[in-house]
Design a protein around this motif. Sequence first.
Motif, PDB file in Angstrom:
ATOM      1  N   ASP A 106      34.466  24.965  11.443  1.00 18.01           N
ATOM      2  CA  ASP A 106      34.626  25.155   9.884  1.00 18.01           C
ATOM      3  C   ASP A 106      36.223  24.992   9.537  1.00 18.01           C
ATOM      4  O   ASP A 106      36.696  24.985   8.296  1.00 18.01           O
ATOM      5  N   GLY A 107      37.102  24.321  10.319  1.00 17.48           N
ATOM      6  CA  GLY A 107      38.514  23.988  10.174  1.00 17.48           C
ATOM      7  C   GLY A 107      39.243  25.060  10.131  1.00 17.48           C
ATOM      8  O   GLY A 107      40.588  25.108   9.864  1.00 17.48           O
ATOM      9  N   LYS A 108      38.816  26.366  10.434  1.00 15.76           N
ATOM     10  CA  LYS A 108      39.925  27.674  10.656  1.00 15.76           C
ATOM     11  C   LYS A 108      40.014  27.913  12.198  1.00 15.76           C
ATOM     12  O   LYS A 108      39.117  27.460  13.036  1.00 15.76           O
ATOM     13  N   SER A 109      41.086  28.581  12.297  1.00 17.73           N
ATOM     14  CA  SER A 109      41.250  28.949  13.757  1.00 17.73           C
ATOM     15  C   SER A 109      40.382  30.128  14.037  1.00 17.73           C
ATOM     16  O   SER A 109      39.910  30.780  13.526  1.00 17.73           O
ATOM     17  N   ARG A 110      40.006  30.120  15.602  1.00 18.09           N
ATOM     18  CA  ARG A 110      39.168  31.423  16.018  1.00 18.09           C
ATOM     19  C   ARG A 110      40.001  31.955  17.113  1.00 18.09           C
ATOM     20  O   ARG A 110      40.455  31.245  18.056  1.00 18.09           O
ATOM     21  N   LEU A 111      39.935  33.487  17.371  1.00 18.49           N
ATOM     22  CA  LEU A 111      40.623  34.265  18.351  1.00 18.49           C
ATOM     23  C   LEU A 111      39.624  34.349  19.334  1.00 18.49           C
ATOM     24  O   LEU A 111      38.430  34.713  19.378  1.00 18.49           O
ATOM     25  N   LYS A 112      39.620  33.397  20.472  1.00 24.46           N
ATOM     26  CA  LYS A 112      38.876  33.378  21.598  1.00 24.46           C
ATOM     27  C   LYS A 112      38.582  34.688  22.033  1.00 24.46           C
ATOM     28  O   LYS A 112      39.523  35.492  22.430  1.00 24.46           O
ATOM     29  N   GLY A 113      37.214  35.082  22.197  1.00 26.37           N
ATOM     30  CA  GLY A 113      36.843  36.396  22.872  1.00 26.37           C
ATOM     31  C   GLY A 113      36.865  37.439  21.633  1.00 26.37           C
ATOM     32  O   GLY A 113      36.741  38.642  22.207  1.00 26.37           O
ATOM     33  N   GLY A 114      37.310  37.280  20.610  1.00 27.30           N
ATOM     34  CA  GLY A 114      37.354  38.163  19.576  1.00 27.30           C
ATOM     35  C   GLY A 114      35.964  38.829  19.082  1.00 27.30           C
ATOM     36  O   GLY A 114      35.211  37.949  18.929  1.00 27.30           O
ATOM     37  N   LYS A 115      35.974  40.042  18.792  1.00 32.08           N
ATOM     38  CA  LYS A 115      34.859  40.644  18.062  1.00 32.08           C
ATOM     39  C   LYS A 115      34.850  40.794  16.694  1.00 32.08           C
ATOM     40  O   LYS A 115      35.953  41.606  16.297  1.00 32.08           O
ATOM     41  N   PRO A 156      47.531  28.223  23.172  1.00 30.58           N
ATOM     42  CA  PRO A 156      45.946  27.659  23.074  1.00 30.58           C
ATOM     43  C   PRO A 156      45.162  28.596  23.886  1.00 30.58           C
ATOM     44  O   PRO A 156      43.907  28.662  23.972  1.00 30.58           O
ATOM     45  N   ASP A 157      45.743  29.384  24.849  1.00 29.53           N
ATOM     46  CA  ASP A 157      44.936  30.203  25.779  1.00 29.53           C
ATOM     47  C   ASP A 157      43.878  31.193  24.934  1.00 29.53           C
ATOM     48  O   ASP A 157      43.112  31.720  25.239  1.00 29.53           O
ATOM     49  N   PHE A 158      44.527  31.544  23.802  1.00 34.50           N
ATOM     50  CA  PHE A 158      43.849  32.516  22.863  1.00 34.50           C
ATOM     51  C   PHE A 158      43.245  32.001  21.689  1.00 34.50           C
ATOM     52  O   PHE A 158      42.390  32.752  21.088  1.00 34.50           O
ATOM     53  N   TRP A 159      43.806  30.936  21.158  1.00 29.86           N
ATOM     54  CA  TRP A 159      43.147  30.468  19.930  1.00 29.86           C
ATOM     55  C   TRP A 159      42.727  28.996  20.016  1.00 29.86           C
ATOM     56  O   TRP A 159      43.151  28.135  20.844  1.00 29.86           O
ATOM     57  N   GLU A 160      41.844  28.509  19.034  1.00 31.03           N
ATOM     58  CA  GLU A 160      41.196  27.311  18.952  1.00 31.03           C
ATOM     59  C   GLU A 160      40.834  27.038  17.456  1.00 31.03           C
ATOM     60  O   GLU A 160      40.514  28.153  16.794  1.00 31.03           O
ATOM     61  N   MET A 161      40.613  25.784  17.210  1.00 29.29           N
ATOM     62  CA  MET A 161      40.009  25.232  15.822  1.00 29.29           C
ATOM     63  C   MET A 161      38.400  25.307  16.209  1.00 29.29           C
ATOM     64  O   MET A 161      37.860  24.990  17.209  1.00 29.29           O
ATOM     65  N   ASP A 162      37.937  25.971  15.039  1.00 32.16           N
ATOM     66  CA  ASP A 162      36.280  26.158  14.945  1.00 32.16           C
ATOM     67  C   ASP A 162      35.884  25.088  14.081  1.00 32.16           C
ATOM     68  O   ASP A 162      36.687  24.254  13.364  1.00 32.16           O
ATOM     69  N   GLY A 171      43.655  27.138   8.377  1.00 36.58           N
ATOM     70  CA  GLY A 171      43.612  26.283   9.186  1.00 36.58           C
ATOM     71  C   GLY A 171      44.701  25.409   9.624  1.00 36.58           C
ATOM     72  O   GLY A 171      44.318  24.203   9.982  1.00 36.58           O
ATOM     73  N   CYS A 172      45.774  25.788   9.654  1.00 36.38           N
ATOM     74  CA  CYS A 172      47.139  25.012   9.805  1.00 36.38           C
ATOM     75  C   CYS A 172      47.078  24.540  11.345  1.00 36.38           C
ATOM     76  O   CYS A 172      47.746  23.502  11.572  1.00 36.38           O
ATOM     77  N   GLY A 173      46.396  25.342  12.043  1.00 39.30           N
ATOM     78  CA  GLY A 173      46.494  25.091  13.621  1.00 39.30           C
ATOM     79  C   GLY A 173      47.954  25.533  14.386  1.00 39.30           C
ATOM     80  O   GLY A 173      47.989  25.381  15.586  1.00 39.30           O
ATOM     81  N   ALA A 174      48.686  26.187  13.715  1.00 37.51           N
ATOM     82  CA  ALA A 174      50.026  26.690  14.472  1.00 37.51           C
ATOM     83  C   ALA A 174      49.663  27.665  15.608  1.00 37.51           C
ATOM     84  O   ALA A 174      50.319  27.525  16.577  1.00 37.51           O
ATOM     85  N   CYS A 175      48.693  28.457  14.971  1.00 35.00           N
ATOM     86  CA  CYS A 175      48.375  29.553  16.404  1.00 35.00           C
ATOM     87  C   CYS A 175      48.042  28.829  17.554  1.00 35.00           C
ATOM     88  O   CYS A 175      48.271  29.132  18.590  1.00 35.00           O
ATOM     89  N   VAL A 176      47.031  27.842  17.327  1.00 30.39           N
ATOM     90  CA  VAL A 176      46.607  26.964  18.512  1.00 30.39           C
ATOM     91  C   VAL A 176      47.417  26.256  18.983  1.00 30.39           C
ATOM     92  O   VAL A 176      47.604  26.273  20.347  1.00 30.39           O
TER      93      VAL A 176
END
Length: 78
Positions: A31-40, A23-29, A14-19
């Motif tokens: 639970d404090g971890k990053s989430r891949l937008k649209g990921g299955k 930011p077009d593809f990554w966001e913080m969820d 959950g460091c947020g570096a990817c976000v």
Amino acid sequence: MAVRIVHDRKLCIGCGACVAVCPDFWEMDNDGKSRLKGGKESKGSFLLELPDKKCNISAAQSCPVNCIHIEENGKKLI
């Protein structure tokens, strides 16, 4: 051939570096971890196929725990 983004979310700290870099593809969820937008979800990881890498290479390179992987034409780039 499509590019596949693979996020091994259980390793995410959950460091947020990817976000910050993609930011077009990554966001913080919640639970404090990053989430891949649209990921299955698939076997504990989240997958997203795209026509090209976009900023996801930077997201993978910025991850301190290497939980983001990029595959292109069946070969792992990162």
